[in-house]
Write an enzyme that holds these catalytic residues in place. Sequence first.
Site, PDB file in Angstrom:
ATOM      1  CG  HIS A 146     -25.357 -35.509   6.237  1.00 39.30           C
ATOM      2  ND1 HIS A 146     -26.417 -34.652   6.159  1.00 39.30           N
ATOM      3  CD2 HIS A 146     -24.846 -35.582   5.002  1.00 39.30           C
ATOM      4  CE1 HIS A 146     -26.531 -34.236   4.930  1.00 39.30           C
ATOM      5  NE2 HIS A 146     -25.597 -34.785   4.203  1.00 39.30           N
ATOM      6  CB  CYS A 202      -6.291 -36.425   0.587  1.00 45.16           C
ATOM      7  SG  CYS A 202      -7.314 -35.630  -0.646  1.00 45.16           S
ATOM      8  CD  GLU A 220     -12.164 -34.279  -5.772  1.00 44.54           C
ATOM      9  OE1 GLU A 220     -12.395 -35.248  -5.044  1.00 44.54           O
ATOM     10  OE2 GLU A 220     -12.548 -33.132  -5.495  1.00 44.54           O
ATOM     11  CG  ASN A 228     -12.487 -41.279  -1.443  1.00 44.94           C
ATOM     12  OD1 ASN A 228     -11.680 -42.190  -1.338  1.00 44.94           O
ATOM     13  ND2 ASN A 228     -12.745 -40.434  -0.455  1.00 44.94           N
ATOM     14  CG  ASP A 229     -15.235 -37.654  -6.001  1.00 46.90           C
ATOM     15  OD1 ASP A 229     -16.296 -38.273  -6.232  1.00 46.90           O
ATOM     16  OD2 ASP A 229     -15.154 -36.762  -5.138  1.00 46.90           O
ATOM     17  NE  ARG A 234     -13.775 -35.736   2.874  1.00 46.14           N
ATOM     18  CZ  ARG A 234     -13.080 -36.836   3.130  1.00 46.14           C
ATOM     19  NH1 ARG A 234     -12.651 -37.078   4.349  1.00 46.14           N
ATOM     20  NH2 ARG A 234     -12.816 -37.701   2.170  1.00 46.14           N
TER      21      ARG A 234
END
Length: 748
Positions: free
Chosen positions: A364, A677, A606, A629-630, A471
């Site tokens: 985080h 993205c 994704e 990313n995923d 997000r």
Amino acid sequence: MPHGRETESRKLLGRLRDALAEEGDGQQRLDKVTKLIATSMQSEVCSIYLFRDPETLELCATEGLNAGAVHQTRMKLGEGLVGRVAKTSKTVNTADAPNERGFRFMPETGEEIYSSFLGIPIQRLGEKLGVLVVQSKASRLFSSDELYALEVVAMVLAEMTELGAFLGEGEALSARHKQPVLLRGTTAQEGTAQGHVWLHEPRVVVTNVIAEDPETETQRLREAVDTLRVSVDKLLAGAAGGDGEQLQVLEAYRMFANSKGWMRRMEEDINNGLSAEAAVEKEQTQARTRMGQVSDAYLRERLHDLDDLSNRLLRILTGQGRETGADLPADPVLVARNIGPGELLEYGRSLRGIVLEEGSVGSHAAIIARALAIPLVVHAENVTREALNGDHIMVDGDQGIVHLRPDDTVAAAFRDKMAMQADAQERYSAIRDKPATTACGTTIELCMNAGLMADLPSLESSGASGVGLFRTELQFLVRNQMPKRSELSALYSRVLDAASNKRVVFRTLDIGSDKVLTYMKPNDEPNPAMGWRAIRVGLDKPGVMRMQLQALLRAAAGRSLTVMFPFVAQYSEYVAAKAEMEKALERERRLGHPMPSKLEIGAMLETPSLAFAPQAFFDEVEFLSIGGNDLKQFFFAADRENERVRRRYDTLSIPFLSFLQGIVARCEASGTPLSFCGEDAGRPIEAACFAAIGLRTLSMRPASIGPVKHLLRRVDLGKLREIIEECHEKGEQNVRAPVAAYLKTVAR
Ligand code: PEP
Ligand code: MG
């Protein structure tokens, strides 16, 4: 505990304190200490070896060995008996040193005539500082009483070393916290920064190691432990009703705080002449040493708890809290073992850089650092021990390198790098309000990714045309309890206000995998990245998703609204999620709330499966955004959080690019607007290739918009397409090298 030992140890410490209090420089002090120990222990030799660098020990003072060897005799970590003690952090006590494994005598010291050897590590809170040695001619094992007394002395020496009591001539005596240190960590947020160290948890300095009156010290310790227990009970009461995991941790805390063994050991140390805080630290040092030796994760965690408790206790005893009243230095660079998202947000944009000993790329804290565009290096081992408040520090977030107290050459090279970046930044701001139109005349829309209110000023400064990915989970992650609908709606409304009429794509909660809410029941899943996350949670337990959709509709209050569902793996999930939105709309309508002037509902692509969804999905979905990313982690089966495998597969490999081209083609056929993205959109070379294969909207970190736009404005997409096709035909694995070579010819 034998009574004799108590008094012997106490007497020795008393003499030591008197000796240390006398006038003199560091060397004189050390000399006095060795003399005093040799006399007290009735042994011919006492020597002190200190580290001059992390691999080398230096003889710094001796009583009994050849005086000429001082500052001359050196040994590597692990070399000889002294090196062994230093390396293993374990005492060596032998009656027959020459026949001991690893013995290696140093002729210049004249030590060959001594049979017995007792070597004790000098360490502070797990940090190796040196070795204390006593030797004698008579072949005998040192008794446990003598061993104990010397352990206490070693601890005092460690404390005094920390305080700089022995600073003086010779490299080992002048080295501590003075020499330049280079630390290698892992990049969590790119960028460079220079400034001054600000320790999030300042080192507690124990100045009164030796105490005269054990009764007073015991009393002080007991009172401090009582205060500690009350504070832990308060923490527990505050957490009651919360989630089980947190309670368990706090219960373990309470157990330690009430541990009789811990208390007894500390009281013993006090009886032997230590002050209350020195006793706490002695136990803490031992716990840290054990921590480095146990491999069991559960046990290590518990030792970690004990370490935390000791820190709290030390703060109570010394009155040195986090609120020391000190001001942040100029250009503060935060140095910490780890830090929570809330604490980091409190520092906000005042920080120039962040260096963490632990942390991870997906933590985080890293998410917040990224949002605030503060260079962050994680896994910088030992940084909290090496750094002192105010030290000059340079953080290279691009390379994951930290220079602490850099020398002039390093500092100059680093400044050059920063100046080059500043130049580039200037070039980027000059084109801020210009479109990202390529040399061949195609305009690419560049949006930014966001998640916090703190991100929104970047909408203006970066020149982004909108927020391509908001997000929403970040707002959930930075809190320690579930936000209320009214809070969320107020927040989303502020986001829309700040964006004025620019488009904001709100992604519904993507919780699970690396994004864990402390206030939600943890899921023990074998593979959380492929587990119960994002839309899967939203559809199975729709309460939170419904609340969020309502909050979004209310925030829009008649304005246009764009919502995107994460991690959709099949058409039916999109249909179900959209049905939830329709229900929410219906409900809001019934309650008399205004409807959005325009509502767009899209999905993130994704998971590879969605690229092969039926035509009906592509016809129905209003827009798609590739979550690279995923998508990439599932395409290559390579964990995005695992440094070892993450970099192994290139986004610009032909298989992945071909896969993306297939998605572009399907969207073109159905007229579905498509964007990208993931992090790769913010990397100029990747962004240029995405544009070449037909992507027309890219969403990235605000800081990436300048570099991406700068490059796009120079490229000819036709030429890039040719290069990509040529690689394809030649059967190459990857297009990076020829693409980079072409881009070099156009970039300046
Ligand atoms: C992605 O997966 O590319 C994405 C943008 O989502 P996140 O990084 O939040 O998982
Ligand atoms: Mg994702």
